[in-house]
Scaffold this motif. Structure first.
Motif, PDB file in Angstrom:
ATOM      1  N   PRO A   1      43.617  37.293  38.178  1.00 33.64           N
ATOM      2  CA  PRO A   1      43.733  36.032  37.434  1.00 33.64           C
ATOM      3  C   PRO A   1      45.171  35.711  37.024  1.00 33.64           C
ATOM      4  O   PRO A   1      45.585  34.548  37.065  1.00 33.64           O
ATOM      5  CB  PRO A   1      42.853  36.281  36.206  1.00 33.64           C
TER       6      PRO A   1
ATOM      7  N   GLN B   1      40.568  42.892  39.682  1.00 35.34           N
ATOM      8  CA  GLN B   1      39.408  43.606  39.124  1.00 35.34           C
ATOM      9  C   GLN B   1      38.108  42.811  39.172  1.00 35.34           C
ATOM     10  O   GLN B   1      37.031  43.392  39.255  1.00 35.34           O
ATOM     11  CB  GLN B   1      39.683  43.993  37.672  1.00 35.34           C
ATOM     12  N   LEU B   2      38.190  41.492  39.126  1.00 37.40           N
ATOM     13  CA  LEU B   2      36.933  40.720  39.121  1.00 37.40           C
ATOM     14  C   LEU B   2      36.216  40.785  40.469  1.00 37.40           C
ATOM     15  O   LEU B   2      35.041  40.410  40.552  1.00 37.40           O
ATOM     16  CB  LEU B   2      37.179  39.266  38.718  1.00 37.40           C
TER      17      LEU B   2
ATOM     18  N   LEU C   1      35.333  43.390  41.631  1.00 38.72           N
ATOM     19  CA  LEU C   1      34.451  44.558  41.486  1.00 38.72           C
ATOM     20  C   LEU C   1      33.222  44.256  40.650  1.00 38.72           C
ATOM     21  O   LEU C   1      32.424  45.138  40.380  1.00 38.72           O
ATOM     22  CB  LEU C   1      35.203  45.706  40.791  1.00 38.72           C
ATOM     23  N   THR C   2      33.090  43.026  40.193  1.00 36.14           N
ATOM     24  CA  THR C   2      31.981  42.764  39.293  1.00 36.14           C
ATOM     25  C   THR C   2      31.045  41.702  39.859  1.00 36.14           C
ATOM     26  O   THR C   2      31.305  41.121  40.923  1.00 36.14           O
ATOM     27  CB  THR C   2      32.490  42.376  37.886  1.00 36.14           C
TER      28      THR C   2
ATOM     29  N   ALA D   1      52.399  40.963  38.404  1.00 32.33           N
ATOM     30  CA  ALA D   1      51.033  40.785  37.882  1.00 32.33           C
ATOM     31  C   ALA D   1      50.101  41.748  38.616  1.00 32.33           C
ATOM     32  O   ALA D   1      49.071  41.353  39.156  1.00 32.33           O
ATOM     33  CB  ALA D   1      50.588  39.337  38.073  1.00 32.33           C
TER      34      ALA D   1
ATOM     35  N   THR E   1      33.167  48.788  32.906  1.00 33.57           N
ATOM     36  CA  THR E   1      34.336  49.329  32.202  1.00 33.57           C
ATOM     37  C   THR E   1      34.760  48.368  31.095  1.00 33.57           C
ATOM     38  O   THR E   1      35.860  48.472  30.588  1.00 33.57           O
ATOM     39  CB  THR E   1      35.509  49.530  33.184  1.00 33.57           C
TER      40      THR E   1
ATOM     41  N   ASP F   1      30.525  42.702  29.330  1.00 39.26           N
ATOM     42  CA  ASP F   1      29.186  42.921  29.880  1.00 39.26           C
ATOM     43  C   ASP F   1      28.092  43.274  28.872  1.00 39.26           C
ATOM     44  O   ASP F   1      26.909  43.292  29.238  1.00 39.26           O
ATOM     45  CB  ASP F   1      29.240  44.027  30.945  1.00 39.26           C
TER      46      ASP F   1
ATOM     47  N   VAL G   1      40.507  35.687  31.198  1.00 31.01           N
ATOM     48  CA  VAL G   1      41.114  34.458  30.676  1.00 31.01           C
ATOM     49  C   VAL G   1      42.449  34.746  29.987  1.00 31.01           C
ATOM     50  O   VAL G   1      43.380  33.930  30.089  1.00 31.01           O
ATOM     51  CB  VAL G   1      40.114  33.703  29.766  1.00 31.01           C
TER      52      VAL G   1
HETATM   53  C1  LIG Z   1      34.048  45.758  36.601  1.00 32.80           C
HETATM   54  C2  LIG Z   1      34.861  44.808  35.751  1.00 32.80           C
HETATM   55  C3  LIG Z   1      34.240  43.711  35.174  1.00 32.80           C
HETATM   56  C4  LIG Z   1      34.973  42.817  34.401  1.00 32.80           C
HETATM   57  N1  LIG Z   1      34.345  41.750  33.872  1.00 32.80           N
HETATM   58  C5  LIG Z   1      35.056  40.846  33.167  1.00 32.80           C
HETATM   59  C6  LIG Z   1      34.426  39.694  32.635  1.00 32.80           C
HETATM   60  O1  LIG Z   1      33.215  39.498  32.779  1.00 32.80           O
HETATM   61  N2  LIG Z   1      35.197  38.828  31.941  1.00 32.80           N
HETATM   62  C7  LIG Z   1      36.534  39.022  31.723  1.00 32.80           C
HETATM   63  O2  LIG Z   1      37.198  38.191  31.103  1.00 32.80           O
HETATM   64  N3  LIG Z   1      37.157  40.115  32.222  1.00 32.80           N
HETATM   65  C8  LIG Z   1      36.458  41.028  32.933  1.00 32.80           C
HETATM   66  N4  LIG Z   1      37.070  42.137  33.410  1.00 32.80           N
HETATM   67  C9  LIG Z   1      38.497  42.328  33.120  1.00 32.80           C
HETATM   68  C10 LIG Z   1      39.344  41.441  34.052  1.00 32.80           C
HETATM   69  O3  LIG Z   1      38.902  41.624  35.370  1.00 32.80           O
HETATM   70  C11 LIG Z   1      40.825  41.799  33.928  1.00 32.80           C
HETATM   71  O4  LIG Z   1      41.231  41.669  32.586  1.00 32.80           O
HETATM   72  C12 LIG Z   1      41.657  40.876  34.802  1.00 32.80           C
HETATM   73  O5  LIG Z   1      41.242  40.937  36.147  1.00 32.80           O
HETATM   74  C13 LIG Z   1      43.136  41.245  34.740  1.00 32.80           C
HETATM   75  O6  LIG Z   1      43.813  40.374  35.589  1.00 32.80           O
HETATM   76  P1  LIG Z   1      45.248  40.714  36.186  1.00 32.80           P
HETATM   77  O7  LIG Z   1      45.608  39.557  37.048  1.00 32.80           O
HETATM   78  O8  LIG Z   1      46.175  41.083  35.107  1.00 32.80           O
HETATM   79  O9  LIG Z   1      45.084  42.027  37.065  1.00 32.80           O
HETATM   80  P2  LIG Z   1      44.040  42.522  38.141  1.00 32.80           P
HETATM   81  O10 LIG Z   1      42.779  41.743  38.134  1.00 32.80           O
HETATM   82  O11 LIG Z   1      43.974  43.995  37.953  1.00 32.80           O
HETATM   83  O12 LIG Z   1      44.749  42.186  39.522  1.00 32.80           O
HETATM   84  C14 LIG Z   1      45.913  42.859  39.921  1.00 32.80           C
HETATM   85  C15 LIG Z   1      46.139  42.600  41.398  1.00 32.80           C
HETATM   86  O13 LIG Z   1      47.408  43.145  41.772  1.00 32.80           O
HETATM   87  C16 LIG Z   1      47.278  43.774  43.025  1.00 32.80           C
HETATM   88  N5  LIG Z   1      48.311  44.796  43.167  1.00 32.80           N
HETATM   89  C17 LIG Z   1      48.427  45.975  42.502  1.00 32.80           C
HETATM   90  N6  LIG Z   1      49.482  46.673  42.981  1.00 32.80           N
HETATM   91  C18 LIG Z   1      50.013  45.900  43.952  1.00 32.80           C
HETATM   92  C19 LIG Z   1      51.116  46.089  44.851  1.00 32.80           C
HETATM   93  N7  LIG Z   1      51.860  47.205  44.846  1.00 32.80           N
HETATM   94  N8  LIG Z   1      51.404  45.112  45.734  1.00 32.80           N
HETATM   95  C20 LIG Z   1      50.647  43.974  45.766  1.00 32.80           C
HETATM   96  N9  LIG Z   1      49.590  43.757  44.948  1.00 32.80           N
HETATM   97  C21 LIG Z   1      49.293  44.726  44.072  1.00 32.80           C
HETATM   98  C22 LIG Z   1      45.888  44.365  42.987  1.00 32.80           C
HETATM   99  O14 LIG Z   1      45.433  44.616  44.305  1.00 32.80           O
HETATM  100  C23 LIG Z   1      45.111  43.246  42.318  1.00 32.80           C
HETATM  101  O15 LIG Z   1      44.687  42.326  43.266  1.00 32.80           O
HETATM  102  C24 LIG Z   1      36.371  43.040  34.190  1.00 32.80           C
HETATM  103  C25 LIG Z   1      36.999  44.150  34.766  1.00 32.80           C
HETATM  104  C26 LIG Z   1      36.260  45.016  35.549  1.00 32.80           C
HETATM  105  C27 LIG Z   1      36.934  46.217  36.176  1.00 32.80           C
END
Ligand SMILES: Cc1cc2nc3c(=O)[nH]c(=O)nc-3n(C[C@H](O)[C@H](O)[C@H](O)COP(=O)(O)OP(=O)(O)OC[C@H]3O[C@@H](n4cnc5c(N)ncnc54)[C@H](O)[C@@H]3O)c2cc1C
Length: 323
Positions: free
Chosen positions: A14, A41-42, A44-45, A119, A141, A146, A302
């Motif tokens: 996100p 991470q989303l 995975l859900t 990010a 997690t 959830d 969000v």
């Molecule tokens: C099972 C589960 C269910 C969840 N359910 C909810 C929910 O219902 N509601 C909610 O608000 N939140 C939920 N969350 C939490 C939410 O998913 C996270 O807070 C959110 O995804 C964080 O977003 P982010 O963009 O910071 O990182 P992430 O979603 O972790 O994305 C990081 C991205 O960076 C990429 N990346 C990492 N290293 C590299 C690299 N070296 N080169 C290129 N790309 C790389 C990864 O592949 C990934 O695609 C859930 C989390 C999990 C695990």
């Protein structure tokens, strides 16, 4: 030599896609290096019910596909590969992809950028007893995300720190029973959190001390766990509706070690507390951080998306200042 991009965004959760959307609409033509496992991470859900505006809820992978398409629609370029190394010591910044370069030889793929948004998110540590296949189908997690799915259900929490206490307290509002499984005979959580769990909710929250989850079972959904006493090795099989794993998170910052300031747990440090002009800036001017790779507190889709937007606006304004 490669063209120098205005902005490169590393990561496609996100935070990364929201940053891409904003930078794309600002005509910066951002490049998203999305990672081999794009979407974050989303992916995975299953159902996400707390994404504002999605009244019926939305499946995590669908939400991420929509964010990806929306960023693309406004001109973001997306490459689904992992970044393997960065060099932020010189301008333009260098971002390396692909395999390990041959000794002394040039790396296989290099991108150059004036500004970078990191990010890369974080990963929940798992028990590694086969539970990953039940993620979103009985294994979670994130109780804040959830817990409402487990109304009147039997739930287990694994862990003994503040995060585990928070999971238990989020669950107790919904679940019939909350059972914490902890490897030791006392929690390492702060006293106030322990009191909330053990005293205020003694009727509903129970603890299985000196124990670990040694196995999981079920068809489509998780239905059973094996709990093993670490002192006696005695095992018991217990019926379960929800298993919440709260044994810590690992930020994806390995490739930034030595390049950007990280805190002692490996999270990316931004200038948020400084109230500077660019609160999402990291220790390197022109490199910004957003989402769960920085934020170990809120960890929501969000909040990550909002953080991505802040980083995108900071990067845009910073680029304007560079002339
Ligand atoms: C099972 C589960 C269910 C969840 N359910 C909810 C929910 O219902 N509601 C909610 O608000 N939140 C939920 N969350 C939490 C939410 O998913 C996270 O807070 C959110 O995804 C964080 O977003 P982010 O963009 O910071 O990182 P992430 O979603 O972790 O994305 C990081 C991205 O960076 C990429 N990346 C990492 N290293 C590299 C690299 N070296 N080169 C290129 N790309 C790389 C990864 O592949 C990934 O695609 C859930 C989390 C999990 C695990």
């Amino acid at each position: 030599m490669n063209e120098v991009r205005k902005v490169i965004i590393i990561g496609s959760g996100p935070a990364g896609y929201a940053a891409a959307l904003y930078n794309a609409r600002a005509a910066l033509v951002p490049l998203v290096l999305a990672g081999g496992k794009w979407g974050g991470q989303l992916m995975l859900t299953t159902k996400v019910e707390n994404w504002p505006g999605s009244n019926e809820g939305i499946m995590g992978p669908d939400l991420m596909e929509k964010m990806r398409q929306q960023a693309k629609k406004f001109g973001a370029e997306i490459v689904d590969k992992n970044v393997t190394a960065v060099d932020f010591s010189k301008r333009p910044f260098e971002i390396h992809l692909g395999g390990v370069p041959p000794a002394g030889g040039p790396p296989s793929e290099v991108y150059l950028a004036e500004a970078v948004i990191v990010a890369t998110g974080a990963e929940a540590k798992m028990l590694e007893v086969g539970e990953e296949k039940f993620l979103g189908r009985g294994v979670s997690t994130c109780a804040v995300c959830d817990a409402p799915f487990y109304k009147d259900k039997i739930t287990f929490v694994v862990g003994g720190g503040d995060a585990a206490m928070e999971e238990a307290l989020a669950l107790v509002k919904h679940a019939r029973e909350v059972i914490i499984v902890h490897r030791r005979d006392q929690f390492r959580a702060s006293q106030i959190m322990q009191d909330r769990v053990l005293k205020d909710h003694a009727d509903k929250i129970k603890v299985i001390w000196d124990s670990q989850v040694a196995g999981v079972a079920g068809e489509e959904n998780l239905t059973k766990i094996v709990v093993e006493n670490v002192k006696t090795q005695a095992k018991q099989e217990l019926a379960v509706d929800g298993l919440f794993i709260a044994i810590g998170h690992k930020p994806n910052t390995q490739i930034f070690k030595g390049q950007l300031e990280l805190d002692k747990k490996g999270y990316l440090v931004t200038r948020w507390g400084d109230l500077g002009n660019f609160p999402t800036q990291t220790s390197v001017t022109g490199v910004f951080g957003a989402g769960d790779v920085v934020d170990f507190r809120y960890r929501q889709a969000v909040t990550a998306a909002g953080f991505g937007v802040m980083a995108a606006l900071d990067a845009e304004r910073w680029l304007e200042q560079q002339g």
